[in-house]
Design an enzyme around this catalytic site. Structure first.
Site, PDB file in Angstrom:
ATOM      1  N   ARG A   1      -1.674  -6.509  -8.687  1.00  0.00           N
ATOM      2  CA  ARG A   1      -0.469  -7.258  -8.341  1.00  0.00           C
ATOM      3  C   ARG A   1      -0.224  -8.401  -9.303  1.00  0.00           C
ATOM      4  O   ARG A   1       0.897  -8.748  -9.631  1.00  0.00           O
ATOM      5  CB  ARG A   1      -0.580  -7.815  -6.915  1.00  0.00           C
ATOM      6  CG  ARG A   1      -0.590  -6.758  -5.851  1.00  0.00           C
ATOM      7  CD  ARG A   1      -1.094  -7.305  -4.557  1.00  0.00           C
ATOM      8  NE  ARG A   1      -2.466  -7.772  -4.699  1.00  0.00           N
ATOM      9  CZ  ARG A   1      -3.226  -8.167  -3.693  1.00  0.00           C
ATOM     10  NH1 ARG A   1      -2.746  -8.190  -2.477  1.00  0.00           N
ATOM     11  NH2 ARG A   1      -4.465  -8.567  -3.906  1.00  0.00           N
TER      12      ARG A   1
ATOM     13  N   HIS B   1       0.838  -1.204   0.000  1.00  0.00           N
ATOM     14  CA  HIS B   1       0.000   0.000   0.000  1.00  0.00           C
ATOM     15  C   HIS B   1       0.874   1.257   0.000  1.00  0.00           C
ATOM     16  O   HIS B   1       0.607   2.208  -0.727  1.00  0.00           O
ATOM     17  CB  HIS B   1      -0.913   0.022   1.239  1.00  0.00           C
ATOM     18  CG  HIS B   1      -1.931  -1.076   1.280  1.00  0.00           C
ATOM     19  ND1 HIS B   1      -2.066  -1.929   2.349  1.00  0.00           N
ATOM     20  CD2 HIS B   1      -2.875  -1.449   0.380  1.00  0.00           C
ATOM     21  CE1 HIS B   1      -3.046  -2.776   2.107  1.00  0.00           C
ATOM     22  NE2 HIS B   1      -3.554  -2.514   0.920  1.00  0.00           N
TER      23      HIS B   1
ATOM     24  N   LYS C   1     -17.970  -7.052   7.082  1.00  0.00           N
ATOM     25  CA  LYS C   1     -16.632  -7.602   7.376  1.00  0.00           C
ATOM     26  C   LYS C   1     -16.281  -7.335   8.824  1.00  0.00           C
ATOM     27  O   LYS C   1     -16.622  -6.277   9.359  1.00  0.00           O
ATOM     28  CB  LYS C   1     -15.583  -6.910   6.496  1.00  0.00           C
ATOM     29  CG  LYS C   1     -15.136  -7.706   5.286  1.00  0.00           C
ATOM     30  CD  LYS C   1     -13.898  -7.040   4.693  1.00  0.00           C
ATOM     31  CE  LYS C   1     -13.534  -7.580   3.327  1.00  0.00           C
ATOM     32  NZ  LYS C   1     -12.448  -6.793   2.712  1.00  0.00           N
TER      33      LYS C   1
ATOM     34  N   SER D   1      -2.856  -7.884   2.743  1.00  0.00           N
ATOM     35  CA  SER D   1      -3.142  -7.689   4.171  1.00  0.00           C
ATOM     36  C   SER D   1      -3.532  -9.011   4.816  1.00  0.00           C
ATOM     37  O   SER D   1      -3.186  -9.269   5.971  1.00  0.00           O
ATOM     38  CB  SER D   1      -4.280  -6.684   4.354  1.00  0.00           C
ATOM     39  OG  SER D   1      -3.874  -5.410   3.930  1.00  0.00           O
TER      40      SER D   1
END
Ligand code: PNS
Length: 160
Positions: A91, A18, A42, A129
């Site tokens: 990514r 990040h 979440k 993460s």
């Protein structure tokens, strides 16, 4: 021209990936809103306030960055803040389908919102993460993966 971009995410916790994306985004825009999305479905590891404090710390409280959180749709938040660009990281190919759908949906909801994909440094492409949370939970070495302040917060959170 005052280019305002939003970098939205969960940032639970912020990783070196990040940070890398934020640095790259800052070379292209005048102001960057790093925005923690509040997702009621979440159960995050860190509170929104903790994540915002970590983001400020890892980016040295950069004056070009606004640290914010939002409920609901990113498109509405972007409109509210006059942001015209959404920054997201890509990514690997596996990120593409989800990111593509999200970009298209955001364009449907806000026609003049452009999504810009940035590629992180190659040694950070595998990082997420969730992998960091798992490694931290079992005491794995996080050197190079998160800022030392985030590593400390993880250690505290997992009682180490
Ligand atoms: O770091 P993440 O969890 O991959 O980030 C995903 C995020 C927060 C950017 C995305 O879920 C989001 O924008 N949520 C807000 C709701 C929204 O606008 N969704 C996209 C269009 S329906």
């Amino acid at each position: 021209m005052n280019r305002i971009a939003i970098y939205p995410g969960s940032f639970d916790p912020p990783t070196r990936g990040h940070e890398d994306l934020i640095r790259r985004a800052l070379t292209m825009v005048d102001r960057l809103i790093v925005a923690v999305a509040i997702n009621p479905s979440k159960e995050p590891l860190f509170t929104v306030e903790q994540r915002l404090a970590m983001l400020a710390e890892v980016t040295d409280h950069d004056p070009r960055i606004e640290y914010a959180s939002f409920h609901g749709l990113l498109a509405d938040f972007a409109r509210e803040r006059d942001a015209t660009i959404v920054v997201r990281g890509l990514r690997a190919v596996s990120d593409f389908e989800y990111e593509f759908q999200m970009a298209m949906m955001n364009r449907k909801l806000h026609g003049s919102l452009e999504t810009v994909f940035l590629v992180p440094a190659v040694d950070l492409t595998y990082l997420s993460s969730s992998l960091v949370r798992t490694a931290a939970r079992f005491g794995g070495n996080l050197d190079g993966l998160v800022h030392p302040s985030v590593a400390a917060a993880l250690a505290t959170r997992y009682g180490r």
